[in-house]
Design a protein around this motif. Structure first.
Motif, short mmCIF file in Angstrom:
data_model
loop_
_atom_site.label_atom_id
_atom_site.label_comp_id
_atom_site.label_asym_id
_atom_site.label_seq_id
_atom_site.Cartn_x
_atom_site.Cartn_y
_atom_site.Cartn_z
N UNK A 20 13.02 8.85 6.15
CA UNK A 20 13.47 8.20 7.38
C UNK A 20 12.61 8.73 8.52
N UNK A 21 12.02 7.82 9.30
CA UNK A 21 11.10 8.23 10.37
C UNK A 21 11.51 7.61 11.68
N UNK A 22 10.79 8.02 12.76
CA UNK A 22 10.94 7.31 14.03
C UNK A 22 10.03 6.07 13.98
N UNK A 23 9.77 5.47 15.14
CA UNK A 23 9.04 4.21 15.17
C UNK A 23 7.56 4.37 15.51
N UNK A 24 7.03 5.59 15.38
CA UNK A 24 5.63 5.82 15.68
C UNK A 24 4.70 5.17 14.67
N UNK A 25 3.52 4.78 15.14
CA UNK A 25 2.55 4.13 14.28
C UNK A 25 2.02 5.01 13.17
N UNK A 26 2.15 6.34 13.32
CA UNK A 26 1.70 7.24 12.26
C UNK A 26 2.57 7.12 11.01
N UNK A 27 3.79 6.57 11.18
CA UNK A 27 4.70 6.36 10.05
C UNK A 27 4.87 4.88 9.71
N UNK A 28 5.01 4.06 10.74
CA UNK A 28 5.24 2.62 10.50
C UNK A 28 3.89 1.95 10.34
N UNK A 29 3.34 2.05 9.16
CA UNK A 29 2.05 1.42 8.87
C UNK A 29 2.02 1.00 7.40
N UNK A 30 1.12 0.08 7.09
CA UNK A 30 1.09 -0.52 5.76
C UNK A 30 0.81 0.52 4.67
N UNK A 31 -0.03 1.50 4.98
CA UNK A 31 -0.42 2.49 3.97
C UNK A 31 0.77 3.34 3.52
N UNK A 32 1.56 3.84 4.49
CA UNK A 32 2.69 4.68 4.13
C UNK A 32 3.80 3.86 3.47
N UNK A 33 3.99 2.63 3.94
CA UNK A 33 4.98 1.76 3.32
C UNK A 33 4.60 1.48 1.86
N UNK A 34 3.31 1.25 1.61
CA UNK A 34 2.85 1.02 0.24
C UNK A 34 3.04 2.26 -0.63
N UNK A 35 2.77 3.44 -0.05
CA UNK A 35 2.96 4.69 -0.78
C UNK A 35 4.42 4.86 -1.19
N UNK A 36 5.33 4.54 -0.27
CA UNK A 36 6.76 4.64 -0.57
C UNK A 36 7.16 3.62 -1.63
N UNK A 37 6.62 2.40 -1.53
CA UNK A 37 6.93 1.36 -2.51
C UNK A 37 6.48 1.76 -3.91
N UNK A 38 5.30 2.39 -4.01
CA UNK A 38 4.78 2.81 -5.32
C UNK A 38 5.71 3.80 -6.00
N UNK A 39 6.40 4.61 -5.20
CA UNK A 39 7.30 5.64 -5.74
C UNK A 39 8.75 5.19 -5.74
N UNK A 40 8.98 3.93 -5.36
CA UNK A 40 10.33 3.38 -5.31
C UNK A 40 11.23 4.23 -4.41
N UNK A 41 10.71 4.60 -3.23
CA UNK A 41 11.46 5.41 -2.26
C UNK A 41 12.12 4.50 -1.22
#
Length: 318
Positions: free
Chosen positions: A142-163
């Motif tokens: 769970x993150x805040x709304x900063x671009x360092x977290x809300x980005x396609x790369x981190x979302x894809x990383x989480x999806x790969x691990x089913x997080x």
């Protein structure tokens, strides 16, 4: 205290002529409020202020579930809040280090890693490192709304691990209360508010966090809110459990295999917390030596450029 005292006695860290039976009893009985009152003058003399550099990341924001402070909390380890702390000193100009803080909501287990700057590539590289350090499987972030977290790369990383990937509401810091608390109690308390912007300072920060993580997770007890009760005036007040360390809470959770429990217990048994503290203080002294003067100089420059803006921002240079 009942964790630290036996450890310090075992490793011969205390003056036995001063640690009388009476003093030993007092130490075990002293309240947290009394300790805070006795240490307040020292802490106030070292207090510095910080800055926030969170910028909204519009990419994918609407597709990530919002998590609120009042939502039901997890009952097993694995769901973590994440945040970045800036080491910019009195100005956001230029490039400077950040600390990525990851806190498990259920146990309070916290990991920190210093990053070169705020580019999301460093967050993406740091998350697998932190995931490996956690003694339990990571199940969500769970993150805040900063671009360092809300980005396609981190979302894809989480999806790969089913997080699970959730975010807080903008301008509602209580939604990330667990990690926000650690930003002060862990990062600012140990790394202060100086400006760190060199490779040497980055290395020292990570050496510092390597020691802090053991002392924090193994030896620092916290309480958790477990409900409400009505006081004599009919007002609802929080009810807290007994103090437990993250290490104890992880063991009690029952999610670890017997081999993992044995490894964690062996690590706890082998550690001298006084050695940890000496190592932490030595690194802190080096960081202050490197960063205090330039931070004070930057603060003075900000004060001249914007009279009143930086007043009180840095109350102490060392």
């Amino acid at each position: 205290m009942d964790i630290w005292l036996p450890k310090l006695i075992e490793h011969g860290e205390l003056d036995t002529t001063r640690l009388t039976e009476h003093t030993h009893t007092q130490l075990l009985a002293v309240s947290g409020a009394t300790i805070d009152r006795l240490l307040k003058p020292t802490r106030e003399g070292m207090r510095l202020a910080g800055m926030s550099g969170t910028k909204a990341g519009p990419l994918l924001r609407t597709s990530i579930t919002v998590r609120r402070a009042g939502d039901e909390h997890e009952q097993v380890p694995g769901f973590c809040e994440i945040d970045l702390v800036l080491h910019c000193g009195p100005t956001l100009k230029g490039e400077f280090c950040r600390t990525l803080t990851v806190t498990d909501v259920y146990t309070g287990w916290t990991e920190s890693l210093a990053l070169k700057n705020g580019a999301h590539r460093w967050v993406l590289e740091a998350m697998p490192v932190i995931e490996q350090r956690l003694p339990f499987p990571l199940t969500g972030i769970d993150s805040d709304n900063g671009g360092e977290f809300i980005n396609a790369a981190l979302v894809a990383w989480a999806d790969e691990r089913d997080l699970y990937f959730t975010r807080s509401r903008p301008y509602h810091s209580n939604d990330n209360a667990h990690v926000e608390q650690k930003n002060g109690d862990v990062v600012r308390r140990h790394a202060f508010h100086y400006r760190y912007d060199t490779a040497t300072e980055l290395r020292l920060l990570n050496e510092l966090y390597g020691l802090v993580r053991i002392r924090l997770n193994m030896f620092t007890a916290t309480t958790k809110a477990i409900g409400y009760r009505s006081n004599q005036n009919g007002k609802n007040v929080r009810v807290y459990d007994v103090p437990r360390t993250p290490f104890q809470r992880v063991i009690d959770s029952g999610v670890l295999a017997e081999e993992q429990v044995t490894q964690l217990q062996a690590q706890f048994d082998a550690v001298n917390p006084a050695d940890l503290t000496r190592g932490i203080v030595a690194i802190q002294a080096r960081l202050i030596q490197l960063a205090a003067a330039k931070t004070t100089a930057l603060s003075a420059g900000v004060s001249r450029a914007f009279p009143g803006e930086a007043r009180g921002h840095l109350s102490r240079a060392s």
